[in-house]
Motif scaffolding. Structure first.
Motif, PDB file in Angstrom:
ATOM      1  N   THR A 190       0.822  -1.216   0.000  1.00  0.00           N
ATOM      2  CA  THR A 190       0.000   0.000   0.000  1.00  0.00           C
ATOM      3  C   THR A 190       0.853   1.262   0.000  1.00  0.00           C
ATOM      4  O   THR A 190       0.358   2.348  -0.298  1.00  0.00           O
ATOM      5  N   ARG A 191       2.138   1.134   0.352  1.00  0.00           N
ATOM      6  CA  ARG A 191       3.050   2.283   0.334  1.00  0.00           C
ATOM      7  C   ARG A 191       3.976   2.262  -0.880  1.00  0.00           C
ATOM      8  O   ARG A 191       4.840   3.129  -1.018  1.00  0.00           O
ATOM      9  N   ASP A 192       3.816   1.259  -1.734  1.00  0.00           N
ATOM     10  CA  ASP A 192       4.642   1.149  -2.931  1.00  0.00           C
ATOM     11  C   ASP A 192       4.221   2.224  -3.933  1.00  0.00           C
ATOM     12  O   ASP A 192       3.018   2.454  -4.144  1.00  0.00           O
ATOM     13  N   PRO A 193       5.164   2.909  -4.570  1.00  0.00           N
ATOM     14  CA  PRO A 193       4.802   3.980  -5.524  1.00  0.00           C
ATOM     15  C   PRO A 193       4.019   3.479  -6.741  1.00  0.00           C
ATOM     16  O   PRO A 193       3.375   4.275  -7.423  1.00  0.00           O
ATOM     17  N   ARG A 194       4.050   2.171  -7.011  1.00  0.00           N
ATOM     18  CA  ARG A 194       3.303   1.628  -8.156  1.00  0.00           C
ATOM     19  C   ARG A 194       1.861   1.308  -7.812  1.00  0.00           C
ATOM     20  O   ARG A 194       1.066   0.993  -8.687  1.00  0.00           O
ATOM     21  N   TYR A 195       1.528   1.377  -6.529  1.00  0.00           N
ATOM     22  CA  TYR A 195       0.207   0.935  -6.061  1.00  0.00           C
ATOM     23  C   TYR A 195      -0.825   2.065  -6.180  1.00  0.00           C
ATOM     24  O   TYR A 195      -0.541   3.230  -5.933  1.00  0.00           O
TER      25      TYR A 195
END
Length: 735
Positions: free
Chosen positions: A237-242
């Motif tokens: 949920t903190r991944d820049p792709r999400y």
């Protein structure tokens, strides 16, 4: 206190006692009064727990426990046990340090009494076992990973149904990674060109996903379905792709909670991305590098299984079409019926043999890769365990026993990986001219001792049996494996017969055995009077992990090891067996008719130390293996340099005036193999000695199962003594 003549007096026992106690810096020695308040605090207690004696005098010991509420009850029980039995405690557990960190320790408490036997306090002895516990956990985790992969490999080798295959892999992935749930998405685009069909689930009901749209080609999912690599996120949920795709910008409402995320592409032998394995967990930070390594191997197994299933389905379709053609031919011309039936049966047998050969080759490639990875892990484990055994105090009986038990488990794992390498034909062989009659005769005593008194052993050596060129140790191990397997098939006793003879396999034979080359062969035939095998068992007998023995009584690698050795030696195997009539296994080894050179016996192996004037350059990309190798060579007395890849090693060679030995892994990152690094290194420093190491044979230095001429190799995992002897031999020009 000293005497007038300057000698130390024994009149101050308290001081002498304190010096003895404080010298035990690896053990916390604490004394308390009868109520549990500290009356002395050793230097070892200060080093291990952090508090000084001044900080602890008069204080209770409850601050040493992570849970202060339960500490007093625990300490009270220890004191009560000490009074009742002379010793209290002895259980492992977490203990709190001054800085808030925790250690895993074992503590014991004993009573202190005065000269009249009255209780005056207690002695508490605490030992730090954190590193030992971590080592034991690593071994348990790696052993569990190997067991899961072995179990999955065995199940996949016996399964051709695509649905069952992928479910096996998905279930194993959840177990390997510690995920809450896992899924396999089959790489099929819908008419819109964006959806992927859900194929299997593990750890969650199908209803948990069926009410949601299939995953689309988003930034999170695309790298996996394109085969670009592994995606591992501690918190997706903190991944820049999400969350970049409308309209939901993230997980839809009601979806299973996913924080930890791990996805691995499944790629076929042809390079086609078949699909992806996806695993999730509601908590963050669940997956680590070990999870990733295990799932990479599992994805390879999935790819092989799917390829084999497709091959089987294709063959079934071909067989159905052939049946239709046969029926048409019978209707067209009844006179050709018998000829068509015979030809069809011959084709069926050839196709079945080809399918089995392809299946065995695919599983062999997989097991060889897995064994290579585990040999690197086992090198680190065995090397560090040996260091522990060399450095543990002789009176640390419990630690010595724990280290010995851990080493025994690691050695069993190493033996298992060697069997995997033997099956996958990735072990480097040292073939020499061998007289089958002499070798069989020399094994007679060993076989009698191994098989026991209930088994009668008979050897029948033919006249003029041809020599063969094989690794004699490997051939002895193959015969011993067959003999032990025969013994297990004769639980009530029986007769084992080993015969040698010559044979010529002609083109008529090779037409029905496409993998065999026509020619002259020496034959070693191992027969028993045991229970025998049915046709289905014979078909699977050489497959890895296949066994008819009860769980826990066999690895299923004995016959597959024989298969791999004989095939790698250019030979052929054949099983003849019937239920209740015993089993005969024939080993065909190609005739060797070149002149035989006189053999020179090896001298006794030693493990000499090195000199600080001798410099060894270690080139190894695995950091843990590199550290262990550098420390071992340093302990032997050598001056040691290290590099993580080929370019770094060559820079060191140009900078250093003289290096005596290059100790390099065969496979390296950075664009250069170990063989290429060695070649360039010898141009920089002519006369440089080279020793290779590897987890399994690579084509860079091993061809057709044999080491290239002049190449020196030590295979992983190696022991401290083996490394010492091999390095010394190479430096002294004895290898």
């Amino acid at each position: 206190m000293t005497t007038p003549d300057g000698r130390t007096s024994s009149a101050d026992p308290t001081r002498a006692w304190r010096q003895i106690v404080d010298s035990a810096v690896d053990t916390a020695i604490i004394s308390t009064d009868t109520e549990g308040h500290v009356t002395s605090w050793s230097e070892g207690a200060h080093r291990i727990l952090g508090w000084t004696e001044a900080e602890m005098l008069g204080k209770p010991l409850d601050r040493l426990f992570p849970d202060p509420m339960a500490a007093e009850a625990h300490l009270a029980k220890e004191r009560a046990d000490a009074l009742a039995h002379g010793r209290g405690g002895g259980e492992d557990g977490w203990r709190q340090r001054k800085d808030g960190s925790q250690i895993w320790a074992v503590g014991e408490m004993t009573p202190i009494r005065d000269d009249d036997g009255a209780l005056v306090g207690f002695t508490k002895v605490l030992r730090d076992r954190t590193r030992q516990r971590e080592t034991e956990q690593v071994i348990r985790q790696e052993r569990q990973t190997l067991e899961v992969l072995n179990r999955a490999g065995s199940a996949l080798a016996a399964e051709n149904d695509l649905n069952q295959l992928v479910q096996i892999v998905t279930d194993a992935g959840v177990e390997l990674s510690g995920a809450e749930f896992g899924a396999f998405f089959y790489n099929v685009l819908n008419e819109a060109g964006e959806s992927y069909m859900l194929y299997t689930l593990s750890g969650a009901p199908m209803e948990a996903f069926s009410k949601f749209p299939m995953p689309r080609n988003t930034e999170v999912f695309a790298p996996t379905f394109k085969g670009e690599g592994i995606i591992r996120s501690d918190d997706i949920t903190r991944d820049p792709r999400y969350g970049k795709n409308a309209p939901l910008t993230g997980m839809p409402a009601g979806h299973l909670t996913v924080r930890s995320y791990l996805a691995v592409p499944v790629t076929s032998r042809r390079g086609e991305v078949v699909g992806g394995l996806f695993f999730g967990h509601a908590e963050a930070g669940i997956f680590d590098e070990r999870s990733e390594r295990g799932l990479v191997g599992l994805a390879a197994e999935a790819a092989v299984a799917i390829d084999n299933a497709r091959l089987t389905q294709g063959m079934q379709r071909e067989i159905e079409e052939r049946k239709k053609a046969e029926e048409a031919l019978r209707e067209l011309n009844a006179t050709l019926e018998q000829q068509v039936a015979e030809r069809t049966e011959e084709l069926r047998r050839n196709e079945e043999a080809l399918r089995q050969s392809q299946k065995m080759e695919a599983v062999g490639q997989l097991t060889g890769g897995i064994a290579h990875d585990f040999n690197n892990l086992l090198q680190v484990i065995i090397g560090n365990l040996e260091a522990l055994q060399r450095n543990l105090p002789a009176d640390s009986v419990r630690l010595q026993r724990a280290a010995t038990n851990a080493m025994a488990g690691a050695e069993r794992a190493a033996s298992l990986t060697q069997r995997l390498l033997a099956f996958s034909r990735r072990q480097p062989l040292n073939p020499r001219p061998v007289d089958p009659n002499a070798l069989v005769g020399s094994m007679s005593d060993l076989l009698h001792r191994t098989l026991g008194e209930t088994i009668s052993v008979e050897t029948v050596r033919g006249a003029g049996v041809w020599r063969v060129e094989v690794d004699p140790t490997g051939l002895e191990a193959a015969i011993l494996n067959l003999a032990v397997n025969a013994r297990d098939a004769m639980p009530g006793g029986g007769r084992l017969t080993i015969e040698t003879s010559n044979a010529y396999l002609d083109e008529a034979y090779t037409r029905t055995h496409s993998e065999v080359t026509p020619g002259q062969y020496a034959v070693i035939c191992v027969s028993d009077t045991g229970m025998g095998m049915d046709e289905a068992t014979v078909t699977q007998a050489f497959e890895p992990f296949f066994t008819t023995k009860p769980v826990g009584q066999g690895t299923g690698l004995g016959l597959s090891q024989v298969y791999g050795f004989v095939k790698q030696s250019g030979g052929h195997l054949k099983i003849y067996s019937e239920i209740g009539e015993g089993t005969t296994i024939k080993l065909y080894l190609p005739r060797f008719d070149s002149p035989v050179a006189e053999e020179v016996e090896d001298g006794p192996q030693t493990a000499p130390e090195g000199s600080s004037t001798e410099t060894v350059l270690v080139v190894e990309d695995d950091a843990d293996v590199r550290i262990q190798s550098v420390e071992a060579l340093g302990e032997l007395g050598y001056r040691v340099l290290q590099a993580a890849d080929g370019p770094a090693a060559l820079r060191l060679l140009r900078r250093e005036a003289h290096i005596d030995l290059l100790f390099t892994d065969v496979v390296l990152p950075g664009g250069l193999t170990g063989a290429q690094v060695a070649a360039e290194a010898r141009e920089i420093q002519p006369g440089l000695k080279v020793l290779f190491t590897t987890g399994y044979a690579r084509n860079a230095i091993v061809h057709n199962g044999r080491l290239d001429p002049g190449v020196q190799l030590i295979t992983k995992p190696y022991s401290f003594a083996d490394l010492a002897a091999k390095v010394r031999d190479v430096l002294d020009g004895l290898a």
